[in-house]
Structures are given as C-alpha cells and as structure tokens.
Design an enzyme around this catalytic site. Structure first.
Site, mmCIF file in Angstrom:
data_model
loop_
_atom_site.group_PDB
_atom_site.id
_atom_site.type_symbol
_atom_site.label_atom_id
_atom_site.label_comp_id
_atom_site.label_asym_id
_atom_site.label_seq_id
_atom_site.Cartn_x
_atom_site.Cartn_y
_atom_site.Cartn_z
ATOM 1 N N THR A 280 -35.105 -2.174 -5.311
ATOM 2 C CA THR A 280 -34.767 -2.057 -3.895
ATOM 3 C C THR A 280 -35.120 -3.361 -3.205
ATOM 4 O O THR A 280 -36.196 -3.926 -3.431
ATOM 5 C CB THR A 280 -35.514 -0.888 -3.223
ATOM 6 O OG1 THR A 280 -35.048 0.344 -3.790
ATOM 7 C CG2 THR A 280 -35.255 -0.856 -1.723
ATOM 8 N N PHE A 282 -36.056 -5.212 0.128
ATOM 9 C CA PHE A 282 -36.650 -4.941 1.436
ATOM 10 C C PHE A 282 -36.562 -6.192 2.309
ATOM 11 O O PHE A 282 -36.693 -7.318 1.814
ATOM 12 C CB PHE A 282 -38.118 -4.546 1.297
ATOM 13 C CG PHE A 282 -38.335 -3.196 0.684
ATOM 14 C CD1 PHE A 282 -38.504 -2.070 1.487
ATOM 15 C CD2 PHE A 282 -38.387 -3.041 -0.690
ATOM 16 C CE1 PHE A 282 -38.724 -0.812 0.923
ATOM 17 C CE2 PHE A 282 -38.598 -1.792 -1.276
ATOM 18 C CZ PHE A 282 -38.766 -0.681 -0.459
#
Length: 379
Positions: A280, A282
């Site tokens: 992921t 960020f």
C-alpha cells in the site's frame, strides 16, 4: 513498383517534410517572441481549426481524419516549443521558485501525525516509516485526517492512496478536492494479512471475517475459497479490536500479525492476501506548500474540457517535455454533466524550467488546477 523503390520515395518525402518542419518551428519561435511581448496565450484553438479546415479542403476525403491527427501533433509540438521559449509563470510556479531560492530543508525527526483508525492500523506503521519519533493521533476516518491537518490540530497526516492488489483508494481521491493540503512524502508499506480470532477459536469455527474494504478485496480469493461471509469495517485494527471484544468464536479479522498481537488474538492463518507482493502506498500531507530535500516526484490534479482529444493532448504535454507519467486517476465531479477531475503523478525535478512551464500551462489553462505537491517516495 518494388517495395524498395516505394520506400526510397518515402524517404525522400520524409527528408523534405523534416526540413519543412524545422522551418515551421523556426517561425514558431518568432511567434513565441511576439506572444511573450503581447502576453497572448500560447494556445489559439481558432487558428488551429482554420488551418486544419483549409488543408482538409485540399486533401482527399478519406485522409481528412489522418490529416487532422497529423496536425494535432504538429500544433502540440509547436506549442510545447513556444512554452519552453516563453517561460510562462503562474502562482504555483512563483511559490515554488521562492521555496527553491530559500533552499529545501530535511524532513524532521519528530512530528504530530494524524492517522485513520486505532492502535495497530497500517497508517500508524507508515507514520513510523516517515518519522523516527512520531506522535500519532488516531482519528475515525479519512476525512478526519484531512480535517486534523487543515485545522492545525496535527502538522501532518497519513493516508493510503493505492494498493498494488486492490487499486486506488477512491475515497481519498474524492476527499482531495474538498480539502487544502500538500503531499510532502510517500512511502510503500508491505501489507501481509492474517486471519485472527479469539484465543480459543479454531479454523473450523470461523464463519465470518471483518476488515477494511481494501483488506477484504486483497484477500478476496481466500474468503471465497473458504466460504466465509465478509463484512466491511472502518479499519483493520478496528476489526481486530471488535473481534477481541465480541466473545464470538465464529468471527475473525483480517489484520497484520502486530495488530493481532496488540489485541490478544490468535493467528489462525498467515499471509492470506492474493499476492505476496502486496503493498500500500501512503501519502504524507501537510497544510502549507513545502518541499523537502530529495523531491523527485510531483502530483497535480485538474479538470479537462469535455471534448474529444482533451486527455490525449494533456498526456502529450508530459511526453513532449520528457516527463515520465507514473499514475493517472480520474474521478467524476459531483453535480457536473460527466465532467472529471484528473490526478497525475509524474517523475520530475521541481527546479527544472520545463517542469515550471508545464505547471504554469496547466494552471493558467484550468480553473480547477491544484498542485498537490513535490516529494520523494520511500520504498
């Protein structure tokens, strides 16, 4: 004619076209000088349409579409050349030039950071990658992160922007239009989900799993193959806490091992995501425009005219300037008639004049342009 003879004739025509193109660009440079003196815009859509119509009248009908495509490219390269010569500016470009003149600073070691969720959330892991000593303030949802930064409650905020398995976090993209902020860093965090349940639960007991929607998507195959029901929750950590407080042996959470340990859960199965390469990305946001040392990527968002070719022309600007476009995302503008905001991530040195020209052109050409930030990505 033999193919070789046809190609020799094409080569001669190409030589003539290249020579004429050079002459045309030389005249474009003269046009740029005139526009710089008068302040006229580089783009003149009416002039372009007149040229294409005049040439199309003299050409075979079956070539009209191809002629227009050829001249769209000619016009684009001419405008890119003019923009480079003129050195356009804008509000954002002037702000960036001031930052450059003052000198970029290093990222701080200590910071107050807003993260969505509760203890054990992946956004908290990302915050610790951004700062050696973060003071993490957990808020309920993504909008709470934006609001905490915008209000000054926290200097920074951490938000997930995309996942390598489940794609973009669309809620965050939609909130970008609503709030004032700038991206100052990004980081990739490897996400490994485990199936966690109460200490006395066994794998055979589980009937339903809960987690954040992104986690449910990332583990979709496992959930389907196991025959589990699934239910979305605010956050992976919230889901783990909910399981810990439920007293229900049939309920499990998808979360990290660290998160399971934090809430005293038993790990029934590890690495249940579709891919081991599950990351992921960020973003770290700040209210004011700020560029830290090492910035080599940028993000912008803008609307485009609702007409054929507008996106293609936009993409061509990046190509002509040699800027590598790394992400393109579109989101509908609420209340509009099929209008979209486009989000661009691209590699580029924020000190380069070519980048300034692109930003100025985009900003001056749209009422909805936003410079999201210049930053470095940690991997």
């Amino acid at each position: 004619m033999e193919l070789s003879e046809i190609r020799r004739k094409i080569d001669r025509i190409d030589d003539e076209m290249a020579a004429l193109y050079v002459k045309r660009m030389a005249l474009s440079a003269e046009v740029a000088k005139s526009k710089a003196q008068t302040g006229k815009a580089v783009t003149d859509g009416e002039r372009e349409r007149e040229i294409v119509y005049r040439l199309a009248e003299k050409s075979p009908k079956e070539l009209t579409v191809y002629l227009k495509e050829l001249y769209d490219t000619v016009f684009f390269t001419s405008k890119a050349y003019q923009s480079a010569l003129i050195g356009r500016t804008s509000k954002t470009v002037e702000e960036l030039k001031k930052l450059i003149a003052d000198g970029f600073t290093e990222m701080p070691a200590l910071a107050t950071v807003a993260c969505q969720g509760i203890k054990g959330a992946n956004s908290g892991v990302a915050a610790q990658k951004f700062f050696p000593v973060p003071n993490i303030v957990y808020v309920k949802n993504f909008e709470g992160v934006f609001s905490a930064v915008e209000s000054g409650l926290c200097e920074y905020g951490v938000l997930p922007i995309e996942n390598s398995t489940a794609g973009s976090v669309l809620e965050v993209y939609d909130l970008m239009r609503k709030h004032n902020f700038h991206i100052v860093r990004t980081v990739r965090v490897r996400i490994a989900h485990c199936l966690a349940a109460l200490p006395d639960a066994e794998l055979k007991d589980i009937k339903k799993v809960i987690s954040h929607p992104q986690a449910l998507m990332q583990c979709g195959e496992f959930i389907k193959n196991s025959g589990y029901l699934s239910q979305a929750d605010e956050n992976t950590a919230v889901a783990a806490k909910r399981v810990a407080e439920s007293g229900d042996k049939t309920l499990a959470a998808l979360c990290s091992k660290e998160c399971a340990d934090s809430y005293g859960l038993k790990i029934l199965k590890e690495n249940v995501q579709q891919s081991d390469l599950n990351y992921t990305r960020f973003i770290l946001i700040k209210k004011d425009l700020c560029v830290y040392k090492g910035a080599d990527k940028m993000s912008v968002m803008t609307s485009l005219p609702h007409e054929a070719g507008s996106l293609n022309r936009m993409l061509g600007r990046f190509s002509a300037l040699g800027l590598n476009l790394t992400k393109l995302e579109s989101r509908p503008i609420a209340g509009s008639d099929f209008e979209f905001m486009f989000y661009f991530d691209f590699d580029g040195d924020v000190t380069e004049p070519a980048v300034h020209n692109l930003i100025a052109e985009l900003e001056n050409g749209s009422d909805n342009f936003v410079f999201l930030g210049a930053y470095k990505e940690k991997i």
